[in-house]
Design an enzyme around this catalytic site. Structure first.
Site, PDB file in Angstrom:
ATOM      1  N   PHE A 178       0.805  -1.225   0.000  1.00 16.91           N
ATOM      2  CA  PHE A 178       0.000   0.000   0.000  1.00 16.91           C
ATOM      3  C   PHE A 178       0.836   1.272   0.000  1.00 16.91           C
ATOM      4  O   PHE A 178       0.344   2.339  -0.350  1.00 16.91           O
ATOM      5  CB  PHE A 178      -0.942   0.027   1.229  1.00 16.91           C
ATOM      6  CG  PHE A 178      -0.246   0.460   2.496  1.00 16.91           C
ATOM      7  CD1 PHE A 178      -0.086   1.815   2.787  1.00 16.91           C
ATOM      8  CD2 PHE A 178       0.275  -0.462   3.394  1.00 16.91           C
ATOM      9  CE1 PHE A 178       0.562   2.233   3.947  1.00 16.91           C
ATOM     10  CE2 PHE A 178       0.927  -0.057   4.551  1.00 16.91           C
ATOM     11  CZ  PHE A 178       1.070   1.288   4.824  1.00 16.91           C
ATOM     12  N   LYS A 229      -1.251  -7.345  -9.046  1.00 20.78           N
ATOM     13  CA  LYS A 229      -2.247  -7.465  -7.967  1.00 20.78           C
ATOM     14  C   LYS A 229      -1.856  -6.376  -6.969  1.00 20.78           C
ATOM     15  O   LYS A 229      -0.960  -6.556  -6.149  1.00 20.78           O
ATOM     16  CB  LYS A 229      -2.173  -8.851  -7.323  1.00 20.78           C
ATOM     17  CG  LYS A 229      -3.427  -9.369  -6.667  1.00 20.78           C
ATOM     18  CD  LYS A 229      -3.932  -8.587  -5.476  1.00 20.78           C
ATOM     19  CE  LYS A 229      -3.125  -8.651  -4.234  1.00 20.78           C
ATOM     20  NZ  LYS A 229      -3.513  -7.624  -3.231  1.00 20.78           N
ATOM     21  N   GLU A 270      -4.935  -4.080  -1.830  1.00 20.79           N
ATOM     22  CA  GLU A 270      -6.379  -3.859  -1.807  1.00 20.79           C
ATOM     23  C   GLU A 270      -6.738  -2.552  -1.111  1.00 20.79           C
ATOM     24  O   GLU A 270      -7.864  -2.101  -1.166  1.00 20.79           O
ATOM     25  CB  GLU A 270      -7.098  -5.040  -1.153  1.00 20.79           C
ATOM     26  CG  GLU A 270      -6.704  -5.370   0.286  1.00 20.79           C
ATOM     27  CD  GLU A 270      -5.467  -6.267   0.408  1.00 20.79           C
ATOM     28  OE1 GLU A 270      -4.487  -6.046  -0.309  1.00 20.79           O
ATOM     29  OE2 GLU A 270      -5.500  -7.188   1.256  1.00 20.79           O
ATOM     30  N   ARG A 271      -5.711  -1.933  -0.437  1.00 15.55           N
ATOM     31  CA  ARG A 271      -6.002  -0.656   0.235  1.00 15.55           C
ATOM     32  C   ARG A 271      -5.848   0.520  -0.711  1.00 15.55           C
ATOM     33  O   ARG A 271      -6.354   1.610  -0.436  1.00 15.55           O
ATOM     34  CB  ARG A 271      -5.064  -0.470   1.424  1.00 15.55           C
ATOM     35  CG  ARG A 271      -5.267  -1.566   2.440  1.00 15.55           C
ATOM     36  CD  ARG A 271      -4.399  -1.315   3.649  1.00 15.55           C
ATOM     37  NE  ARG A 271      -4.367  -2.493   4.465  1.00 15.55           N
ATOM     38  CZ  ARG A 271      -3.266  -3.025   4.981  1.00 15.55           C
ATOM     39  NH1 ARG A 271      -2.096  -2.469   4.753  1.00 15.55           N
ATOM     40  NH2 ARG A 271      -3.332  -4.088   5.714  1.00 15.55           N
ATOM     41  N   CYS A 307       9.630   1.527   3.246  1.00 12.86           N
ATOM     42  CA  CYS A 307      10.504   0.413   3.619  1.00 12.86           C
ATOM     43  C   CYS A 307      11.916   0.904   3.868  1.00 12.86           C
ATOM     44  O   CYS A 307      12.705   0.250   4.522  1.00 12.86           O
ATOM     45  CB  CYS A 307      10.524  -0.626   2.507  1.00 12.86           C
ATOM     46  SG  CYS A 307      11.238   0.003   0.991  1.00 12.86           S
ATOM     47  N   GLU A 336       9.822  -4.174  12.691  1.00 12.31           N
ATOM     48  CA  GLU A 336       9.596  -2.999  11.828  1.00 12.31           C
ATOM     49  C   GLU A 336       8.334  -2.306  12.344  1.00 12.31           C
ATOM     50  O   GLU A 336       7.295  -2.948  12.505  1.00 12.31           O
ATOM     51  CB  GLU A 336       9.368  -3.437  10.378  1.00 12.31           C
ATOM     52  CG  GLU A 336       9.088  -2.251   9.459  1.00 12.31           C
ATOM     53  CD  GLU A 336       8.704  -2.668   8.039  1.00 12.31           C
ATOM     54  OE1 GLU A 336       7.815  -3.537   7.872  1.00 12.31           O
ATOM     55  OE2 GLU A 336       9.288  -2.113   7.091  1.00 12.31           O
TER      56      GLU A 336
HETATM   57  P1  NAD Z   1       1.463  -6.635   3.105  1.00 11.41           P
HETATM   58  O1  NAD Z   1       2.464  -7.708   3.211  1.00 11.41           O
HETATM   59  O2  NAD Z   1       0.364  -6.598   4.088  1.00 11.41           O
HETATM   60  O3  NAD Z   1       0.750  -6.665   1.652  1.00 11.41           O
HETATM   61  C1  NAD Z   1       1.520  -6.709   0.465  1.00 11.41           C
HETATM   62  C2  NAD Z   1       0.735  -7.486  -0.590  1.00 11.41           C
HETATM   63  O4  NAD Z   1       0.550  -8.827  -0.147  1.00 11.41           O
HETATM   64  C3  NAD Z   1      -0.667  -6.911  -0.843  1.00 11.41           C
HETATM   65  O5  NAD Z   1      -0.909  -6.914  -2.215  1.00 11.41           O
HETATM   66  C4  NAD Z   1      -1.576  -7.863  -0.086  1.00 11.41           C
HETATM   67  O6  NAD Z   1      -2.833  -8.004  -0.686  1.00 11.41           O
HETATM   68  C5  NAD Z   1      -0.834  -9.180  -0.139  1.00 11.41           C
HETATM   69  N1  NAD Z   1      -1.060  -9.996   1.056  1.00 11.41           N
HETATM   70  C6  NAD Z   1      -1.305  -9.582   2.317  1.00 11.41           C
HETATM   71  N2  NAD Z   1      -1.438 -10.630   3.155  1.00 11.41           N
HETATM   72  C7  NAD Z   1      -1.280 -11.752   2.403  1.00 11.41           C
HETATM   73  C8  NAD Z   1      -1.297 -13.141   2.697  1.00 11.41           C
HETATM   74  N3  NAD Z   1      -1.497 -13.589   3.932  1.00 11.41           N
HETATM   75  N4  NAD Z   1      -1.093 -14.004   1.687  1.00 11.41           N
HETATM   76  C9  NAD Z   1      -0.875 -13.568   0.428  1.00 11.41           C
HETATM   77  N5  NAD Z   1      -0.841 -12.253   0.098  1.00 11.41           N
HETATM   78  C10 NAD Z   1      -1.033 -11.345   1.066  1.00 11.41           C
HETATM   79  O7  NAD Z   1       2.280  -5.242   3.100  1.00 11.41           O
HETATM   80  P2  NAD Z   1       1.696  -3.767   3.184  1.00 11.41           P
HETATM   81  O8  NAD Z   1       1.218  -3.513   4.568  1.00 11.41           O
HETATM   82  O9  NAD Z   1       0.794  -3.491   2.042  1.00 11.41           O
HETATM   83  O10 NAD Z   1       3.021  -2.914   2.890  1.00 11.41           O
HETATM   84  C11 NAD Z   1       3.922  -2.529   3.882  1.00 11.41           C
HETATM   85  C12 NAD Z   1       5.109  -3.474   3.960  1.00 11.41           C
HETATM   86  O11 NAD Z   1       5.779  -3.521   2.700  1.00 11.41           O
HETATM   87  C13 NAD Z   1       6.157  -3.006   4.945  1.00 11.41           C
HETATM   88  O12 NAD Z   1       6.643  -4.119   5.649  1.00 11.41           O
HETATM   89  C14 NAD Z   1       7.240  -2.422   4.070  1.00 11.41           C
HETATM   90  O13 NAD Z   1       8.529  -2.399   4.637  1.00 11.41           O
HETATM   91  C15 NAD Z   1       7.172  -3.324   2.899  1.00 11.41           C
HETATM   92  N6  NAD Z   1       7.771  -2.719   1.713  1.00 11.41           N
HETATM   93  C16 NAD Z   1       8.970  -3.210   1.292  1.00 11.41           C
HETATM   94  C17 NAD Z   1       9.613  -2.631   0.205  1.00 11.41           C
HETATM   95  C18 NAD Z   1      10.935  -3.159  -0.256  1.00 11.41           C
HETATM   96  O14 NAD Z   1      11.340  -2.794  -1.333  1.00 11.41           O
HETATM   97  N7  NAD Z   1      11.626  -3.988   0.493  1.00 11.41           N
HETATM   98  C19 NAD Z   1       9.008  -1.552  -0.475  1.00 11.41           C
HETATM   99  C20 NAD Z   1       7.769  -1.095  -0.025  1.00 11.41           C
HETATM  100  C21 NAD Z   1       7.154  -1.694   1.074  1.00 11.41           C
END
Ligand code: NAD
Length: 507
Positions: free
Chosen positions: A156, A180, A183-184, A288, A390
């Site tokens: 998100f 994909k 969803e937020r 991140c 984190e």
């Molecule tokens: P998230 O893991 O909750 O969601 C990321 C994606 O995974 C979404 O599309 C979501 O629909 C899907 N998802 C969520 N739960 C799932 C599950 N149980 N099974 C399968 N798919 C699932 O992350 P978020 O809250 O949207 O984003 C924030 C996180 O992303 C932070 O930890 C941040 O550090 C990380 N991030 C990392 C980078 C990087 O380059 N390393 C860049 C941006 C964000």
């Protein structure tokens, strides 16, 4: 783009070049974090819908793969111009669904465009290797071919930059891409789809499938999806990596981070304080690569640094995405706000010192958005949960260390290894640090060491699972497979019909 259902805006998918209503009857709420209001319903695709969508993308792949690379790049050029033209609209959309300020959203868009710029280099990047007369009139060459249908699953916090970083080169080198989005924040991704269409991308080459775990799992299991680029939390990144590999896919899964800033005794402390403020609290710390922990070296450095920082952190203003005075916006959901508050309260119970308290900012009295002010906690120790995990929100910490060696050791023993930076005027300290630190993206006197679009991006340890990077030359390797051809065209008269049973040698 949208239809209205029971008075609420209901979003769509983007399949085969068209906005398509969801068929699963499962929906999730999309919020405006600045007001706390629900603005839309996002369709959550079923496994069947995902599988049907993969077929559409698969059918589009052959045509796209066979489109000349020059023609493909022409479309990318038009897409880039449209992103520039529509920056204001897109920034407003990001602000509305993510909560970040308009200026921050524009920054994200311009960094996203860097990835498109880099993808425009596809003809150069796709050039293979060629060797003449490797033996017996044989020439050998290698070529990079697209994989087929590939998928990106995004978080998100960067509704535009991360999807562009994950997918621009994948499209340019000839794959059919399924995104994909989180969803937020589905609106920004749907808007990007309209721009691809206007740019002339053939239908089916770019797809948005909205959804939650069910959609992700269907992508992970579909045999026609050949590679997965994932960005999100470490917990999900690790799952996606293992599940994707189990299904024989190429997977690069980027996870969370805990990024440190070391402040050496010889550093310009005003410069370090300035750098910390933006890098730590910008975007409500939902990056991140946000700096989570300041690590001043020596008690004297810590005392002066914290004193200067306290004054500046107190002045930071949280506000609505379109408030021009706001330094940063609301966090993404009420649930996220509650989690961050829990971390702060637990750290206080464990002995951290509350230097600046942002738990109840003034704006909360007037607005229902998910606001948290800037919190600064001093004397946090490595055993505390707030140090180990984190924390995706504006609660930042100061950890005291006595030497550069101690700082390096502590950072190296942390489970995350995304970004890190040092502020110093000493070349030898910087050299030792860059050499010994076990982190993927390293800065020296730079607040956020996020690489530019033509360098590789990616963390170490539990910040990344799998091989391959985002941005940079690695994206070409990740989204193509190499074929090596050995070719002989002997002159008709000189044809040698003798059969050889020995292993071919070059003599
Ligand atoms: P998230 O893991 O909750 O969601 C990321 C994606 O995974 C979404 O599309 C979501 O629909 C899907 N998802 C969520 N739960 C799932 C599950 N149980 N099974 C399968 N798919 C699932 O992350 P978020 O809250 O949207 O984003 C924030 C996180 O992303 C932070 O930890 C941040 O550090 C990380 N991030 C990392 C980078 C990087 O380059 N390393 C860049 C941006 C964000």
């Amino acid at each position: 783009m949208t239809t209205v259902k029971s008075g609420m805006t209901t979003l769509t998918h983007f399949i085969g070049g068209e906005m398509k209503a969801g068929k699963s009857d499962r929906f999730g709420k999309v919020y405006n974090p600045s007001t706390g209001e629900v603005t839309a319903l996002c369709p959550y695709a079923s496994a069947d819908e995902v599988n049907e969508t993969v077929e559409v993308a698969h059918a589009a792949f052959a045509g796209w793969k066979n489109t000349s690379v020059g023609k493909r790049v022409e479309i990318l050029h038009r897409f880039r111009s449209l992103l520039v033209q529509e920056t204001d609209k897109l920034a407003e959309m990001i602000g509305l669904e993510n909560g970040k300020t308009i200026s921050d959203a524009k920054g994200e868009i311009s960094r996203g465009i860097e990835s498109v710029d880099f993808a425009i280099n596809a003809p150069q990047m796709l050039k293979g290797e060629y060797s003449v007369n490797v033996g017996g009139d044989i020439n050998a060459y290698s070529l990079k071919q697209p994989l087929g249908v590939v998928a990106a699953i995004s978080p998100f916090n960067f509704p535009v930059m991360v999807p562009l970083a994950m997918t621009s080169m994948a499209v340019a080198v000839g794959n059919a891409v399924i995104l994909k989005p989180s969803e937020r924040v589905p609106n920004s991704a749907l808007f990007i789809s309209e721009l691809w269409k206007k740019a002339g991308l053939p239908d089916g080459v770019w797809t948005i499938i909205n959804g939650d775990k069910e959609a992700v799992d269907a992508i992970l299991r579909n045999p026609k999806v050949h590679a997965i680029s994932f960005v999100g939390s470490t917990r999900v990144a690790e799952y996606v990596y293992h599940e994707g590999c189990r299904n024989n896919k190429r997977v690069a899964a980027f996870g969370g981070g805990k990024n440190h800033m070391i402040i050496m005794p010889d550093a310009d402390l005003d410069q370090a304080v300035n750098a910390f403020l933006g890098a730590a609290y910008g975007s409500a710390s939902q990056r991140c690569m946000a700096i989570s922990a300041a690590m001043p070296v020596g008690e004297k450095t810590a005392e002066v640094f914290v004193q200067k920082l306290r004054t500046r952190v107190k002045e930071l203003k949280v506000g609505a995405y379109n408030d021009e005075q706001a330094d940063f916006g609301a966090v993404i959901t009420q649930e996220s706000k509650d989690t961050i508050l829990k971390y702060i309260n637990e750290s206080l119970a464990e002995g951290a010192e509350l230097t600046v308290d942002g738990r109840n900012p003034e704006i909360c009295e007037k607005e229902n958005g998910f606001y948290l002010g800037a919190t600064l906690l001093d004397r946090v120790t490595p055993e505390m949960k707030i140090y180990r995990d984190e924390v995706f929100g504006p609660a930042r910490i100061v950890v005291h260390v006595n030497s550069l060696d101690e700082a390096i050791e502590l950072i190296n023993s942390h489970e995350y290894g995304n970004g890190v930076t040092i502020f110093t005027e000493s070349g030898s300290a910087a050299r030792k640090f860059t050499e010994q630190i076990e982190v993927g993206m390293v800065g020296v006197n730079v607040p956020i060491p996020i690489p530019v679009g033509y360098h590789n991006f990616g963390g170490w340890k539990r910040s990344k699972f799998g091989e391959g990077h985002m941005f940079g030359p690695d994206t070409v390797r990740f989204f193509t497979k190499t074929k090596t051809v050995s070719e002989k065209w002997p002159e008709a008269k000189a044809k040698d019909h003798k059969t050889e049973f020995a292993f071919p040698s070059n003599n």
